[in-house]
Design an enzyme around this catalytic site. Structure first.
Site, short mmCIF file in Angstrom:
data_model
loop_
_atom_site.label_atom_id
_atom_site.label_comp_id
_atom_site.label_asym_id
_atom_site.label_seq_id
_atom_site.Cartn_x
_atom_site.Cartn_y
_atom_site.Cartn_z
N TYR A 24 0.80 -1.24 0.00
CA TYR A 24 0.00 0.00 0.00
C TYR A 24 0.83 1.28 0.00
CZ TYR A 24 -3.62 -3.44 0.93
OH TYR A 24 -4.46 -4.52 0.82
N ASN A 75 -12.57 3.16 -4.04
CA ASN A 75 -11.77 2.02 -3.60
C ASN A 75 -12.48 1.43 -2.39
OD1 ASN A 75 -9.97 0.19 -2.62
ND2 ASN A 75 -8.21 1.58 -2.58
N HIS A 81 -14.54 -7.25 -3.32
CA HIS A 81 -14.49 -8.64 -3.74
C HIS A 81 -15.79 -9.40 -3.50
CE1 HIS A 81 -10.38 -7.47 -4.11
NE2 HIS A 81 -10.22 -7.32 -2.81
N ASP A 88 -25.04 -2.91 -6.26
CA ASP A 88 -26.38 -2.43 -6.60
C ASP A 88 -26.53 -0.94 -6.30
OD1 ASP A 88 -26.93 -4.99 -7.38
OD2 ASP A 88 -28.30 -5.46 -5.74
N HIS A 101 -7.44 0.56 -6.97
CA HIS A 101 -6.80 -0.19 -5.89
C HIS A 101 -5.33 0.18 -5.86
CE1 HIS A 101 -10.43 -2.43 -5.42
NE2 HIS A 101 -10.46 -2.55 -6.73
N SER A 103 -2.91 -1.56 -4.53
CA SER A 103 -2.12 -2.76 -4.84
C SER A 103 -2.66 -3.41 -6.11
CB SER A 103 -2.22 -3.74 -3.67
OG SER A 103 -3.55 -4.23 -3.54
N ARG A 112 -8.81 -12.00 -4.20
CA ARG A 112 -8.79 -10.57 -4.53
C ARG A 112 -8.98 -10.30 -6.02
NH1 ARG A 112 -6.76 -7.80 0.22
NH2 ARG A 112 -5.41 -9.24 1.35
C1 DQA Z 1 -7.31 -2.64 -1.88
C2 DQA Z 1 -7.15 -4.11 -2.21
C3 DQA Z 1 -8.14 -4.95 -1.43
O1 DQA Z 1 -7.99 -6.32 -1.75
C4 DQA Z 1 -7.89 -4.80 0.06
O2 DQA Z 1 -8.84 -5.54 0.79
C5 DQA Z 1 -7.87 -3.37 0.48
C6 DQA Z 1 -7.23 -2.38 -0.37
C7 DQA Z 1 -6.22 -1.78 -2.54
O3 DQA Z 1 -6.35 -0.56 -2.54
O4 DQA Z 1 -5.23 -2.34 -3.04
O5 DQA Z 1 -8.31 -3.02 1.57
O6 DQA Z 1 -8.57 -2.19 -2.36
#
Ligand code: DQA
Length: 146
Positions: A24, A75, A81, A88, A101, A103, A112
């Protein structure tokens, strides 16, 4: 010009500085929002931020966006997921949305790789860290009527 963008962060993102820096980036949540604000200013956008750890609050914020925002960058964190409720609620906004995201969710754990909001978004950006938000905002600018 329609230039109001709601930037929405879901569960656990408020604790960004305490999360794995190799995934992150090690920024604090405040620093993340500052960066996004800079990108928005450069692009002529006005951003509003929203973060919650409560799925129902995220859904209710989406319900209220009509007339308040012209586009959404979101985000949802882990809700991405599996939350069909957020799917909705995003759908009913009718607003152009870009998923971000920090990551790269495609190269991490199998669970993920699924995003239940991807089909509603005009673009998905993952794995580019905070820069991904610049890309997302730039993509929205292309979409918003001038
Ligand atoms: C995330 C990726 C998700 O899988 C994870 O649960 C997060 C952050 C990301 O910004 O990379 O909380 O959304």
């Amino acid at each position: 010009m329609r230039n109001r963008v709601e930037v929405m962060h879901g569960v656990n993102l408020g604790e960004l500085a305490r999360r794995d820096p190799s995934q992150y980036g090690g920024l604090t949540f405040t620093q993340l929002e500052q960066k996004i604000s800079e990108y928005a200013r450069e692009l002529g956008l006005v951003v509003q931020f929203f973060q919650t750890n409560h799925e129902g609050e995220f859904v209710e914020r989406l319900h209220k966006l009509e007339g308040l925002a012209d586009g959404i960058v979101l985000n949802p964190g882990a809700w991405t997921h599996y939350s069909w409720a957020i799917h909705d609620a995003l759908e009913l906004t009718g607003l152009p949305a870009v998923e971000v995201h920090l990551s790269d969710i495609m190269v991490r754990e199998e669970w993920r790789r699924t995003s239940v909001i991807r089909d509603l978004c005009i673009a998905s950006v993952a794995g580019h860290g905070v820069e991904g938000y610049r890309e997302a905002l730039a993509r929205l600018v292309e979409e918003l009527p001038r």
